[in-house]
Design an enzyme around this catalytic site. Structure first.
Site, PDB file in Angstrom:
ATOM      1  N   GLU A  56      10.717   6.864   0.555  1.00 37.80           N
ATOM      2  CA  GLU A  56      11.114   6.612  -0.836  1.00 37.80           C
ATOM      3  C   GLU A  56      11.676   7.870  -1.491  1.00 37.80           C
ATOM      4  OE1 GLU A  56       7.849   4.877  -2.961  1.00 37.80           O
ATOM      5  OE2 GLU A  56       7.628   3.238  -1.537  1.00 37.80           O
ATOM      6  N   ALA A  90       0.833  -1.205   0.000  1.00 40.25           N
ATOM      7  CA  ALA A  90       0.000   0.000   0.000  1.00 40.25           C
ATOM      8  C   ALA A  90       0.870   1.258   0.000  1.00 40.25           C
ATOM      9  CB  ALA A  90      -0.946  -0.024   1.198  1.00 40.25           C
ATOM     10  N   ARG A  91       1.224   1.745   1.180  1.00 41.43           N
ATOM     11  CA  ARG A  91       2.084   2.919   1.319  1.00 41.43           C
ATOM     12  C   ARG A  91       3.053   2.683   2.465  1.00 41.43           C
ATOM     13  NH1 ARG A  91       1.098   3.937  -3.107  1.00 41.43           N
ATOM     14  NH2 ARG A  91       0.400   5.878  -4.061  1.00 41.43           N
ATOM     15  N   HIS A 124       8.758  -0.285  -5.096  1.00 40.50           N
ATOM     16  CA  HIS A 124       7.425   0.272  -5.336  1.00 40.50           C
ATOM     17  C   HIS A 124       6.988  -0.015  -6.778  1.00 40.50           C
ATOM     18  CE1 HIS A 124       4.492   3.720  -4.103  1.00 40.50           C
ATOM     19  NE2 HIS A 124       3.874   2.782  -4.818  1.00 40.50           N
TER      20      HIS A 124
END
Length: 376
Positions: free
Chosen positions: A316, A286-287, A334
């Site tokens: 990131e 997800a994040r 990612h």
């Protein structure tokens, strides 16, 4: 002698002419109504050219290409693109050079703007609530990358159960000793996922598809936690356990997957890791900011978490080196949603959102309707 009025023939005068439609002067042409403007952010369309032509037939398309934040702000202040009614960002890796869409940017948008259709599933980079208070619907494209992200979650799931990072790193080292150690000892600490419990935080499109795949491939039991109970999806999946509280999900899950949007705070920290079943696994597609990475490292050290699979990271493009160096953590860049099929879908769904909403008032994949301030 007749008293009838003489005809032109009788008088010798020329016959009168009667105007025909073809001989009348043409009425003035109406001034063409200018087409509403769409602002296209980023690179050229790559796949859905026919649909882009349809969009261009309905709207006037302006382009920003690659533009940094300050230049973009200046262009908005100068009304370079006029009163555009919508924005279109077809790719997640281009068209975002202006940075986060916060109140500073949003307040510079013209009052005519009604919709922002963008690639990607996550939207932590855009303040969707502020967009809504300005009357702008935000549409993401999660459904376009559902298969790719769910497949990546399955890969990470297998990685955590079967210690694939250890095996991969040992083989890639080309060190016979490391190879031998993995070859001889990995079986003692790995398991099959079959019939274990997969706990999904967020049973949206991606979480739902992951549940389907895990049940079909590994006969896993499914538990989930979400802000509301999703009984229709429960019925479609079959036997699924609803956990109204996150704590209940963590207590029963052999593997926990994060598949929920980031809403400004970490979902898993020290307090939550203490509630996991000892030896459970964690997957995040997800994040990154949903996880307190320092707390995750501590949970891995203590054995509360036996393995983790992380497609996303809290800082990131910087990856936590303490996590990346572990042989029980699989890290990716990612890329869970990165596939040609996803990008084709991102392009298409963004245009379909614009055409549907601006043509009939209904967006296909809105995420901020609960806060939307309607404009006349």
């Amino acid at each position: 002698m007749s008293s009838a009025t003489p005809t032109p023939r009788d008088t010798g005068l020329p016959a009168p002419t009667t105007a025909t439609p073809s001989s009348l002067p043409a009425p003035p042409s109406p001034t063409p109504t200018p087409k509403p403007t769409i602002l296209h952010l980023g690179d050229d369309i790559r796949w859905n050219h026919a649909l882009y032509e349809e969009l261009g037939a309905k709207f006037h398309i302006e382009r920003t290409y690659s533009m940094g934040r300050e230049d973009f702000k200046a262009a908005l202040r100068d009304r370079r693109w006029g009163d555009f009614v919508g924005m279109y960002r077809p790719f997640w890796n281009t068209g975002g050079e202006m940075g986060n869409w916060d109140e500073e940017l949003i307040t510079l948008l013209p009052s005519s703007c009604r919709i922002y259709a963008s690639a990607g599933a996550g939207f932590d980079w855009v303040d969707t609530r502020t967009l809504a208070t300005h009357g702008i619907v935000y549409c993401n494209a999660a459904s376009a990358c559902t298969e790719s992200v769910a497949d990546t979650a399955i890969f990470l799931l297998l990685s955590t159960y079967r210690a694939f990072p250890w095996s991969f790193l040992a083989a890639r080292s080309c060190d016979p000793t490391a190879f031998h150690a993995a070859n001889q000892h990995i079986a003692a600490v790995t398991h099959n996922p079959n019939h274990t419990t997969l706990g999904i935080i967020g049973l949206g499109k991606i979480g739902f598809r992951l549940a389907q795949k895990a049940m079909a491939a590994f006969e896993m039991e499914i538990a989930y936690h979400d802000v509301v109970r999703l009984e229709a999806r429960e019925k479609e999946l079959g036997h699924v356990r609803w956990c109204g509280e996150l704590e209940a999900l963590l207590a029963v899950s052999d593997c926990v997957v994060l598949a929920t949007p980031f809403e400004g705070r970490a979902v898993l920290g020290r307090q939550e890791f203490a509630l996991f079943k000892r030896g459970a696994r964690l997957i995040n597609i997800a994040r990154g900011k949903l996880v307190d990475e320092e707390a995750l490292g501590e949970a891995l050290d203590s054995g509360i978490i036996s393995a983790a699979g992380l497609d996303v990271h809290s800082d990131e493009p910087n990856v936590n080196p303490k996590l990346a160096r572990r042989d029980n953590v699989m890290v990716l860049s990612h890329t869970a949603g990165a596939s040609v099929e996803s990008h084709v879908g991102f392009e298409r769904l963004g245009m379909e959102n614009l055409i549907s909403f601006l043509g009939g008032g209904k967006a296909l994949t809105p995420v901020n309707l609960e806060w939307l301030v309607r404009r006349e």
